[in-house]
Design a protein around this motif. Structure first.
Motif, PDB file in Angstrom:
ATOM      1  N   SER A   1      51.544 -17.085 -28.097  1.00 33.29           N
ATOM      2  CA  SER A   1      50.927 -17.922 -27.057  1.00 33.29           C
ATOM      3  C   SER A   1      49.827 -18.764 -27.677  1.00 33.29           C
ATOM      4  CB  SER A   1      50.365 -17.061 -25.923  1.00 33.29           C
ATOM      5  OG  SER A   1      49.304 -16.234 -26.388  1.00 33.29           O
ATOM      6  N   GLU A   2      49.529 -19.863 -27.010  1.00 34.02           N
ATOM      7  CA  GLU A   2      48.481 -20.770 -27.497  1.00 34.02           C
ATOM      8  C   GLU A   2      47.557 -21.142 -26.351  1.00 34.02           C
ATOM      9  OE1 GLU A   2      50.249 -24.163 -29.271  1.00 34.02           O
ATOM     10  OE2 GLU A   2      51.104 -23.060 -30.981  1.00 34.02           O
ATOM     11  N   LEU A   3      46.265 -21.201 -26.663  1.00 32.31           N
ATOM     12  CA  LEU A   3      45.274 -21.641 -25.690  1.00 32.31           C
ATOM     13  C   LEU A   3      45.209 -23.158 -25.669  1.00 32.31           C
ATOM     14  CD1 LEU A   3      42.366 -19.129 -26.443  1.00 32.31           C
ATOM     15  CD2 LEU A   3      43.925 -19.084 -24.487  1.00 32.31           C
ATOM     16  N   ASP A   4      44.801 -23.689 -24.518  1.00 37.16           N
ATOM     17  CA  ASP A   4      44.688 -25.129 -24.365  1.00 37.16           C
ATOM     18  C   ASP A   4      43.512 -25.408 -23.433  1.00 37.16           C
ATOM     19  OD1 ASP A   4      45.227 -27.807 -24.574  1.00 37.16           O
ATOM     20  OD2 ASP A   4      46.996 -27.797 -23.292  1.00 37.16           O
ATOM     21  N   LEU A   5      43.072 -26.656 -23.398  1.00 31.32           N
ATOM     22  CA  LEU A   5      42.007 -27.096 -22.488  1.00 31.32           C
ATOM     23  C   LEU A   5      40.767 -26.219 -22.602  1.00 31.32           C
ATOM     24  CD1 LEU A   5      44.160 -27.895 -19.311  1.00 31.32           C
ATOM     25  CD2 LEU A   5      43.405 -29.459 -21.117  1.00 31.32           C
ATOM     26  N   GLY A   6      40.337 -25.995 -23.829  1.00 30.17           N
ATOM     27  CA  GLY A   6      39.114 -25.235 -24.057  1.00 30.17           C
ATOM     28  C   GLY A   6      39.222 -23.779 -23.674  1.00 30.17           C
ATOM     29  N   GLY A   7      40.415 -23.228 -23.704  1.00 33.72           N
ATOM     30  CA  GLY A   7      40.613 -21.825 -23.372  1.00 33.72           C
ATOM     31  C   GLY A   7      40.903 -21.575 -21.903  1.00 33.72           C
ATOM     32  N   GLN A   8      40.933 -22.648 -21.092  1.00 34.42           N
ATOM     33  CA  GLN A   8      41.211 -22.487 -19.669  1.00 34.42           C
ATOM     34  C   GLN A   8      42.707 -22.451 -19.371  1.00 34.42           C
ATOM     35  OE1 GLN A   8      39.141 -25.809 -17.941  1.00 34.42           O
ATOM     36  NE2 GLN A   8      37.172 -24.757 -17.919  1.00 34.42           N
ATOM     37  N   ALA A   9      43.525 -22.891 -20.297  1.00 36.72           N
ATOM     38  CA  ALA A   9      44.975 -22.877 -20.139  1.00 36.72           C
ATOM     39  C   ALA A   9      45.592 -22.056 -21.257  1.00 36.72           C
ATOM     40  CB  ALA A   9      45.541 -24.298 -20.157  1.00 36.72           C
ATOM     41  N   LEU A  10      46.764 -21.512 -20.964  1.00 32.80           N
ATOM     42  CA  LEU A  10      47.477 -20.710 -21.959  1.00 32.80           C
ATOM     43  C   LEU A  10      48.967 -20.964 -21.790  1.00 32.80           C
ATOM     44  CD1 LEU A  10      46.757 -17.073 -23.013  1.00 32.80           C
ATOM     45  CD2 LEU A  10      49.081 -17.682 -22.308  1.00 32.80           C
ATOM     46  N   HIS A  11      49.662 -21.113 -22.927  1.00 35.21           N
ATOM     47  CA  HIS A  11      51.100 -21.386 -22.887  1.00 35.21           C
ATOM     48  C   HIS A  11      51.836 -20.426 -23.814  1.00 35.21           C
ATOM     49  CE1 HIS A  11      50.562 -25.203 -20.732  1.00 35.21           C
ATOM     50  NE2 HIS A  11      49.547 -25.443 -21.552  1.00 35.21           N
ATOM     51  N   SER A  12      52.947 -19.898 -23.313  1.00 39.59           N
ATOM     52  CA  SER A  12      53.892 -19.177 -24.157  1.00 39.59           C
ATOM     53  C   SER A  12      55.274 -19.748 -23.843  1.00 39.59           C
ATOM     54  CB  SER A  12      53.846 -17.668 -23.878  1.00 39.59           C
ATOM     55  OG  SER A  12      54.445 -17.362 -22.628  1.00 39.59           O
ATOM     56  N   SER A  13      56.314 -19.153 -24.370  1.00 40.41           N
ATOM     57  CA  SER A  13      57.650 -19.713 -24.170  1.00 40.41           C
ATOM     58  C   SER A  13      58.062 -19.716 -22.704  1.00 40.41           C
ATOM     59  CB  SER A  13      58.676 -18.935 -24.995  1.00 40.41           C
ATOM     60  OG  SER A  13      58.691 -17.567 -24.603  1.00 40.41           O
ATOM     61  N   ARG A  14      57.580 -18.742 -21.915  1.00 38.43           N
ATOM     62  CA  ARG A  14      57.991 -18.670 -20.512  1.00 38.43           C
ATOM     63  C   ARG A  14      56.832 -18.603 -19.520  1.00 38.43           C
ATOM     64  NH1 ARG A  14      62.999 -14.513 -19.728  1.00 38.43           N
ATOM     65  NH2 ARG A  14      62.140 -13.349 -21.491  1.00 38.43           N
ATOM     66  N   TYR A  15      55.625 -18.422 -20.002  1.00 39.55           N
ATOM     67  CA  TYR A  15      54.469 -18.259 -19.113  1.00 39.55           C
ATOM     68  C   TYR A  15      53.457 -19.359 -19.363  1.00 39.55           C
ATOM     69  CZ  TYR A  15      50.145 -16.235 -17.223  1.00 39.55           C
ATOM     70  OH  TYR A  15      48.969 -16.026 -16.545  1.00 39.55           O
ATOM     71  N   HIS A  16      52.948 -19.945 -18.265  1.00 36.34           N
ATOM     72  CA  HIS A  16      51.976 -21.027 -18.375  1.00 36.34           C
ATOM     73  C   HIS A  16      50.844 -20.792 -17.370  1.00 36.34           C
ATOM     74  CE1 HIS A  16      54.943 -23.247 -20.763  1.00 36.34           C
ATOM     75  NE2 HIS A  16      55.813 -22.823 -19.875  1.00 36.34           N
ATOM     76  N   LEU A  17      49.636 -20.657 -17.886  1.00 36.61           N
ATOM     77  CA  LEU A  17      48.434 -20.471 -17.077  1.00 36.61           C
ATOM     78  C   LEU A  17      47.683 -21.799 -17.047  1.00 36.61           C
ATOM     79  CD1 LEU A  17      46.543 -18.431 -15.581  1.00 36.61           C
ATOM     80  CD2 LEU A  17      45.477 -17.992 -17.812  1.00 36.61           C
ATOM     81  N   LEU A  18      47.513 -22.376 -15.838  1.00 41.00           N
ATOM     82  CA  LEU A  18      47.020 -23.745 -15.732  1.00 41.00           C
ATOM     83  C   LEU A  18      45.797 -23.831 -14.823  1.00 41.00           C
ATOM     84  CD1 LEU A  18      50.503 -25.432 -15.186  1.00 41.00           C
ATOM     85  CD2 LEU A  18      49.284 -25.112 -17.353  1.00 41.00           C
ATOM     86  N   PRO A  19      44.722 -24.494 -15.285  1.00 39.89           N
ATOM     87  CA  PRO A  19      43.506 -24.617 -14.476  1.00 39.89           C
ATOM     88  C   PRO A  19      43.527 -25.866 -13.604  1.00 39.89           C
ATOM     89  CG  PRO A  19      43.083 -25.464 -16.670  1.00 39.89           C
ATOM     90  CD  PRO A  19      44.522 -25.036 -16.650  1.00 39.89           C
ATOM     91  N   CYS A  20      43.160 -25.717 -12.334  1.00 46.21           N
ATOM     92  CA  CYS A  20      43.045 -26.885 -11.470  1.00 46.21           C
ATOM     93  C   CYS A  20      42.422 -26.464 -10.142  1.00 46.21           C
ATOM     94  CB  CYS A  20      44.407 -27.529 -11.207  1.00 46.21           C
ATOM     95  SG  CYS A  20      45.527 -26.531 -10.226  1.00 46.21           S
ATOM     96  N   ASP A  21      41.992 -27.445  -9.383  1.00 45.61           N
ATOM     97  CA  ASP A  21      41.542 -27.257  -8.009  1.00 45.61           C
ATOM     98  C   ASP A  21      42.663 -27.788  -7.125  1.00 45.61           C
ATOM     99  OD1 ASP A  21      40.397 -27.378  -5.465  1.00 45.61           O
ATOM    100  OD2 ASP A  21      38.418 -27.933  -6.233  1.00 45.61           O
ATOM    101  N   LEU A  22      43.327 -26.900  -6.424  1.00 50.69           N
ATOM    102  CA  LEU A  22      44.506 -27.273  -5.643  1.00 50.69           C
ATOM    103  C   LEU A  22      44.186 -28.214  -4.486  1.00 50.69           C
ATOM    104  CD1 LEU A  22      46.285 -23.795  -5.541  1.00 50.69           C
ATOM    105  CD2 LEU A  22      46.951 -25.795  -6.898  1.00 50.69           C
ATOM    106  N   ARG A  23      42.909 -28.385  -4.177  1.00 54.56           N
ATOM    107  CA  ARG A  23      42.519 -29.309  -3.112  1.00 54.56           C
ATOM    108  C   ARG A  23      42.549 -30.754  -3.578  1.00 54.56           C
ATOM    109  NH1 ARG A  23      37.058 -26.013  -2.154  1.00 54.56           N
ATOM    110  NH2 ARG A  23      37.147 -26.406  -4.396  1.00 54.56           N
ATOM    111  N   ASN A  24      42.569 -30.967  -4.892  1.00 61.20           N
ATOM    112  CA  ASN A  24      42.624 -32.324  -5.426  1.00 61.20           C
ATOM    113  C   ASN A  24      44.041 -32.878  -5.326  1.00 61.20           C
ATOM    114  OD1 ASN A  24      39.903 -32.225  -6.069  1.00 61.20           O
ATOM    115  ND2 ASN A  24      40.281 -31.469  -8.144  1.00 61.20           N
ATOM    116  N   SER A  25      44.161 -34.158  -5.469  1.00 64.06           N
ATOM    117  CA  SER A  25      45.459 -34.811  -5.329  1.00 64.06           C
ATOM    118  C   SER A  25      46.441 -34.315  -6.387  1.00 64.06           C
ATOM    119  CB  SER A  25      45.302 -36.330  -5.473  1.00 64.06           C
ATOM    120  OG  SER A  25      46.568 -36.940  -5.595  1.00 64.06           O
ATOM    121  N   PRO A  26      47.550 -33.692  -5.974  1.00 61.11           N
ATOM    122  CA  PRO A  26      48.523 -33.218  -6.975  1.00 61.11           C
ATOM    123  C   PRO A  26      49.134 -34.354  -7.778  1.00 61.11           C
ATOM    124  CG  PRO A  26      49.398 -33.032  -4.733  1.00 61.11           C
ATOM    125  CD  PRO A  26      47.950 -33.359  -4.600  1.00 61.11           C
TER     126      PRO A  26
END
Length: 358
Positions: A149-174
């Motif tokens: 896995s690899e960190l992204d966005l200053g450690g706020q995001a994480l990616h592996s082959s099947r798992y993706h952890l993504l930072p955002c405020d869902l109230r903002n425009s998608p």
């Protein structure tokens, strides 16, 4: 599950987002308690909570409610994965407001792991930062499931082959944030299930509608995607808060700095499926947790959990469960052959399950 007790004046959180984030901690601690008492199996939840072994147990009412919620959503997710098999495609799951959820690890630990093409978890940046740190901690054991896995966005995001952890405020425009977050990872051609567990109720109705519509548009036929994947959605949250008990719930949450703008359009169980139908979903249905516990849970399971600890507050439990619901909807292709298996997706009462077996 149970309406939170009001905080002392000195403890009240003035940052509304911090108060909302605290509700995830409450849910995670409730799940840990249910696991410790034997209601649920989850060997991963303790890895996401500090000093898990020292956390106090929750009352039987909360443990029971946590069990009903978790088991029902698990059944919907597993049935979705089963229905995607005949299409010969992997399935995508997008958990919005995922918080401390462990469902990805539990699925990868069971018979469904080969069916998952991609699993996405979205939440506030500070939530994803903490979760990424927990996942990368060698002592947690969570990274073993991911592989590289690899960190992204200053450690706020994480990616592996099947798992993706993504930072955002869902109230903002998608439309502004999702293309840069999902990039090429989210595919419009695969059957995809959206999970909202106590998320939309904290958003304005307008913001939640825009959020759902973005996914509807993404999984609609286009020049580039003439045959999009089937889109499913599951929502768990409180509703019908206009009565006396609902007002108690609202007041207790207000005392903690939490408001529920998303609850107002849904005063009744019958109003909940409209959230999906107005966006063109093929079908939608909602059930209260009380109904799920009474009619959609195997008698042997009810007997098992009733033996774990004494539950004296049965009337109060029923009152609480009557104010929480799980709603699910599916938006399938216009082809009747494609629609037919997907409209069967959903919880079935125990009597119907027995009839199907016979």
């Amino acid at each position: 599950m149970h309406p939170p007790a009001p905080a002392n004046r000195s403890e009240r959180v003035h940052d509304a987002d911090a108060a909302i984030r605290q509700t995830d901690s409450d849910a995670a601690l409730a799940r840990l308690s249910a696991v410790k008492k034997g209601y649920l199996n989850d060997r991963f939840i303790s890895s996401l909570l500090p000093r898990a072994q020292l956390q106090p147990l929750r009352p039987p009412l909360i443990n029971t409610g946590t069990y009903v919620r978790s088991e029902a959503i698990d059944r919907l997710v597993e049935q979705w994965l089963e229905l995607s098999k005949p299409e010969g495609k992997f399935c995508q799951i997008v958990s919005l407001g995922a918080g401390s959820d462990t469902r990805f690890w539990r699925l990868m630990d069971g018979p469904w792991k080969e069916q998952i093409g991609a699993y996405f978890e979205l939440d506030f940046p500070d939530v994803t930062l903490k979760k990424a740190m927990a996942i990368r901690n060698p002592r947690s054991g969570l990274s073993t499931t991911l592989g590289h896995s690899e960190l992204d966005l200053g450690g706020q995001a994480l990616h592996s082959s099947r798992y993706h952890l993504l930072p955002c405020d869902l109230r903002n425009s998608p439309a502004d944030i999702f293309p840069g977050l999902f990039k090429e990872y989210l595919l419009p051609t695969l059957p995809t299930l959206l999970l909202f567990e106590c998320v939309l109720v904290y958003m304005s109705p307008e913001a939640s509608s825009i959020l759902i519509q973005w996914f509807v548009d993404f999984f609609s036929p286009s020049t580039h995607t003439p045959s999009p994947g089937t889109l499913g959605c599951t929502v768990y949250e409180m509703f019908g808060l206009e009565d006396a008990f609902g007002q108690v719930m609202m007041n207790n949450l207000r005392a903690r700095g939490v408001s529920l703008p998303g609850a107002k359009p849904y005063p009744s169980l019958e109003s909940l499926p409209a959230r999906f139908l107005r966006h063109g979903f093929t079908s939608a249905k909602a059930l209260t947790l009380r109904n799920i516990r009474s009619n959609y849970t195997e008698p042997s399971e009810l007997e098992r959990i009733s033996s774990l600890e004494m539950l004296d507050e049965v009337e109060e439990l029923n009152l609480v469960l009557e104010h929480y619901a799980i709603t699910w909807g599916v938006k399938a292709s216009s082809s009747a052959a494609t629609i037919s298996p997907w409209i069967e997706w959903g919880l079935r009462p125990v009597k119907q399950q027995l009839a199907d077996i016979v």
